[in-house]
Design an enzyme around this catalytic site. Structure first.
Site, PDB file in Angstrom:
ATOM      1  N   GLU A 177      -2.948  11.999   2.796  1.00 21.08           N
ATOM      2  CA  GLU A 177      -3.745  11.796   4.084  1.00 21.08           C
ATOM      3  C   GLU A 177      -3.809  12.590   5.333  1.00 21.08           C
ATOM      4  OE1 GLU A 177      -2.451   8.351   5.775  1.00 21.08           O
ATOM      5  OE2 GLU A 177      -4.463   7.993   6.331  1.00 21.08           O
ATOM      6  N   GLU A 209       1.149  -1.875   0.286  1.00 25.53           N
ATOM      7  CA  GLU A 209       0.328   0.322  -0.191  1.00 25.53           C
ATOM      8  C   GLU A 209       1.037   1.361  -0.013  1.00 25.53           C
ATOM      9  OE1 GLU A 209      -2.766   0.135   3.724  1.00 25.53           O
ATOM     10  OE2 GLU A 209      -2.174   2.167   3.486  1.00 25.53           O
TER      11      GLU A 209
END
Ligand SMILES: *[C@@H]1O[C@H](CO)[C@@H](O)[C@H](O)[C@H]1NC(C)=O
Ligand SMILES: *[C@@H]1O[C@H](CO)[C@@H](O)[C@H](O)[C@H]1NC(C)=O
Ligand SMILES: *[C@@H]1O[C@H](CO)[C@@H](O)[C@H](O)[C@H]1NC(C)=O
Ligand SMILES: *[C@@H]1O[C@H](CO)[C@@H](O)[C@H](O)[C@H]1NC(C)=O
Length: 504
Positions: free
Chosen positions: A138, A133
């Site tokens: 974010e 990932e």
């Protein structure tokens, strides 16, 4: 002539291994393609949030997603009190999967607001963390611009206390199988954690905090400058690295092929200078497979909740999200374009069943035959066990196991069946990108962000403006004083959790 010089250039690159590889356009997502070429995830939030991920149809009808020309907007429902699973939001995942290549996102606006946890990331579709990932962007709990609609609706805000931290700098991170680590490299950012193993450090992953020397890369301050560009050169199989650059909208020296979202010629990262984040991982070549691209806006949930109060956000997260619709007026992504360039100019594969090649299908047929052969025996065996398994004692044990798994490692057992897990579009038990594991988990039977599923969002509203019911997303007040940006990076969240006395 042009063609000729391109060929010369390409062959020149080929002759010099020191130069960066050249890539061809494989996909250019703009406007409606974020609706047509992404899947909208509608299962329960894998990260325990107070959020109701809705379908494209619902999001469109509620004005949460829309497109106009090349722009695509996807956001949180901001008119009504929330009920049920939580406030309506969107989580979208590309139908196409990609491997090594160059990914360029032109981002105009990212979601901000108390309780809001947005992310732009790529991930393996199955068996997470095997396959890896990559969390590119974010953040959580970034406050809206002062005096904006969302700001005004965020009443009872506690005094901001985070203005001495770097809340305007993104942290990108990798989450992988064991043994992948990063070490110092040439970049403007700084390593926060160097072990990428998703099972360590509560799935903090290996993270690199950006320098904000040239421009803020996250949150309110990113929005005030009308966003910018995130470019990732994923070169795991080549040079053994993943490199990410960020340019703010107004900084000097943005390469033309980055700035121009309609550029679809051959491209390389050779002239982009020193990256913000340089994950040099030559020993992790087996840890990254074909990835889907995801954008999502979680509300509350593991990461958000753990940092909620520290940012000055009022009351409790779920209660705030439920009762203050207007506070989500700025909780939206506005994307100008997303381009992915690959060595062949082709995508790597398709998500879901369509992505299975002939070899894989043959394997499935063989497997199915074998499964039939053993099914009878298994059925008999399970039947015998069933009674014992459903006894109160057995159920208790199972619950305890889930708790233990999720507590220490954030890797939790998804609520789905084993077969669900295997086929989950996303890693089950995964945390969201970047997410940081929360020591205190609020949700009982939780799933991780990736878990379960995850394909989310997308939308098409073909909208027009007129049809949009979306509350006006008040444009950021440009003149607003640089309010302390209270967005927490994953790293900050960790500090909040692990360093007593840090916040507030
Ligand atoms: C960059 O972050 C530091 C905190 O680390 C902050 O003091 C500074 O104001 C930020 N710079 C800009 C341009 O926002
Ligand atoms: C990343 O860092 C390594 C080690 O310092 C360096 O050799 C490499 O050139 C860097 N990559 C980029 C794209 O700058
Ligand atoms: C669509 O974009 C055009 C050009 O930027 C703009 O003039 C128009 O107002 C936009 N329409 C809506 C509904 O936002
Ligand atoms: C916000 O609004 C108040 C009241 O109108 C005003 O006094 C204040 O200066 C505004 N602050 C900013 C940063 O615009």
């Amino acid at each position: 002539m042009v063609r000729c010089s391109t060929l010369l250039l390409v062959s020149g690159l080929g002759l010099s291994s020191a130069m960066a590889q050249s890539y061809k356009i494989a996909k250019r997502y703009v406007g409606q393609s974020f609706a047509d070429e992404f899947d909208y995830f509608t299962k329960d939030d894998p990260t325990n949030g107070y959020v109701n991920y809705v379908s494209l149809e619902e999001a469109t009808s509620k004005g949460m997603v829309s497109y106009n020309g090349s722009k695509f907007t996807m956001g949180v429902e901001a008119t009504s009190t929330a009920t049920g699973r939580g406030r309506d939001s969107v989580r979208i995942t590309s139908k196409a999967k990609f491997n090594d290549g160059i990914y360029i996102l032109d981002l105009e606006h990212m979601p901000v607001g108390c309780g809001t946890w947005p992310a732009y990331w790529t991930t393996t579709e199955h068996h997470w963390p095997r396959g890896g990932e990559i969390d590119i962007l974010e953040g959580a709990n970034a406050l809206p611009v002062i005096n904006s609609t969302a700001w005004t609706a965020t009443t009872n805000l506690k005094s901001p206390t985070l203005n001495t931290l770097p809340p305007n700098a993104d942290t990108s991170s990798l989450h992988t199988n064991p043994k992948c680590v990063i070490s110092s490299s040439t970049m403007t950012g700084t390593i926060k954690t160097n072990t990428c193993d998703a099972k360590l450090n509560n799935n903090a992953g290996c993270g690199i905090l950006y320098s904000n020397a040239s421009a803020p890369s996250i949150g309110l301050q990113l929005n005030q400058q009308n966003g910018g560009w995130y470019a990732m050169w994923r070169d795991v199989q080549g040079s053994g690295g993943i490199y990410i650059w960020f340019w703010g909208r107004n900084v000097a020296g943005v390469p033309d092929e980055i700035r121009d979202g309609s550029f679809t010629g051959d491209i390389s990262a050779a002239n982009w200078g020193v990256p913000a984040a340089n994950f040099t991982i030559p020993d992790c070549k087996k840890d990254f497979n074909d990835h889907v691209i995801t954008f999502n806006i979680a509300l509350c949930g593991d990461y958000t909740t753990s940092t909620y109060s520290a940012t000055g956000c009022p009351g409790t997260c779920a209660s705030f999200v439920m009762n203050n619709p207007l506070a989500f007026a700025d909780a939206y992504f506005e994307l100008n374009s997303l381009r992915v360039f690959t060595a062949t100019g082709q995508i790597a594969s398709m998500a879901g069943p369509e992505g299975l090649g002939a070899g894989a299908i043959a394997g499935i047929v063989v497997g199915a035959v074998a499964a039939l052969v053993v099914a009878g025996g298994v059925w008999w065996f399970l039947r015998r066990r069933r009674q014992a398994k459903t006894s109160p004692e057995a159920l208790n044990l199972a619950a305890r196991r889930r708790h233990d798994e999720s507590g220490g490692s954030v890797i939790s057992t998804a609520s789905g069946s084993e077969s669900d897990k295997a086929d989950a579009p996303y890693p089950v038990g995964v945390l969201l990108p970047g997410e940081t594991p929360t020591p205190r988990k609020s949700a009982p039977a939780s799933k991780s962000r990736n878990a379960g599923s995850s394909k989310a969002q997308g939308r098409p509203v073909g909208s027009s403006a007129s049809g949009s019911r979306r509350p006006s997303r008040a444009p950021p007040v440009p003149s607003a004083a640089p309010s302390p940006a209270f967005a927490l990076t994953a790293d900050e969240a960790k500090k909040a959790k692990f360093r007593p006395g840090w916040a507030v």
